[in-house]
Design a protein around this motif. Structure first.
Motif, PDB file in Angstrom:
ATOM      1  N   ALA A  80       0.833  -1.210   0.000  1.00 16.76           N
ATOM      2  CA  ALA A  80       0.000   0.000   0.000  1.00 16.76           C
ATOM      3  C   ALA A  80       0.865   1.256   0.000  1.00 16.76           C
ATOM      4  O   ALA A  80       0.590   2.215  -0.729  1.00 16.76           O
ATOM      5  CB  ALA A  80      -0.926  -0.005   1.202  1.00 16.76           C
ATOM      6  N   ALA A  81       1.922   1.253   0.804  1.00 15.13           N
ATOM      7  CA  ALA A  81       2.815   2.413   0.859  1.00 15.13           C
ATOM      8  C   ALA A  81       3.500   2.626  -0.491  1.00 15.13           C
ATOM      9  O   ALA A  81       3.652   3.767  -0.938  1.00 15.13           O
ATOM     10  CB  ALA A  81       3.851   2.223   1.955  1.00 15.13           C
TER      11      ALA A  81
ATOM     12  N   ILE B  81       0.901   4.155  -2.886  1.00 16.17           N
ATOM     13  CA  ILE B  81       0.674   5.568  -2.554  1.00 16.17           C
ATOM     14  C   ILE B  81       1.862   6.413  -3.006  1.00 16.17           C
ATOM     15  O   ILE B  81       1.703   7.496  -3.572  1.00 16.17           O
ATOM     16  CB  ILE B  81       0.417   5.734  -1.040  1.00 16.17           C
TER      17      ILE B  81
ATOM     18  N   VAL C 206       1.724   6.780  -6.843  1.00 15.33           N
ATOM     19  CA  VAL C 206       0.682   7.721  -7.262  1.00 15.33           C
ATOM     20  C   VAL C 206       1.096   9.152  -6.942  1.00 15.33           C
ATOM     21  O   VAL C 206       0.894  10.072  -7.739  1.00 15.33           O
ATOM     22  CB  VAL C 206      -0.666   7.364  -6.613  1.00 15.33           C
ATOM     23  N   LEU C 207       1.697   9.359  -5.770  1.00 16.16           N
ATOM     24  CA  LEU C 207       2.154  10.696  -5.390  1.00 16.16           C
ATOM     25  C   LEU C 207       3.255  11.189  -6.333  1.00 16.16           C
ATOM     26  O   LEU C 207       3.235  12.343  -6.774  1.00 16.16           O
ATOM     27  CB  LEU C 207       2.659  10.690  -3.948  1.00 16.16           C
TER      28      LEU C 207
END
Length: 69
Positions: free
Chosen positions: A33-34, A37, A40-41
């Motif tokens: 998940a990290a 994220i 995407v960031l």
């Protein structure tokens, strides 16, 4: 067929990319998940900067073409 000798889809690593791949499914879900994220960031930052550069470069010309200052 000489091309078949160079590339065999049944041999691991025959495409040249297998060695660079990371098995993310073996990582814990929190790390997955990290990573998602973070990806995407990073994509958002790159697009924001890219659109800013394009706007700065083309903005005056587009304004002038539309009848602005």
């Amino acid at each position: 067929m000489p091309c078949a000798e160079k590339y065999d889809s049944h041999k691991p690593g025959s495409d040249g990319w297998t060695a660079a791949m990371i098995d993310t499914l073996s990582l814990p879900p929190t790390v997955q998940a990290a990573g998602l994220i973070g990806t995407v960031l990073l994509e958002a930052i790159v697009l924001h900067v890219g659109y800013g550069v394009v706007t700065k470069a083309l903005g005056p010309n587009v304004k002038q073409a539309l009848g602005g200052e």
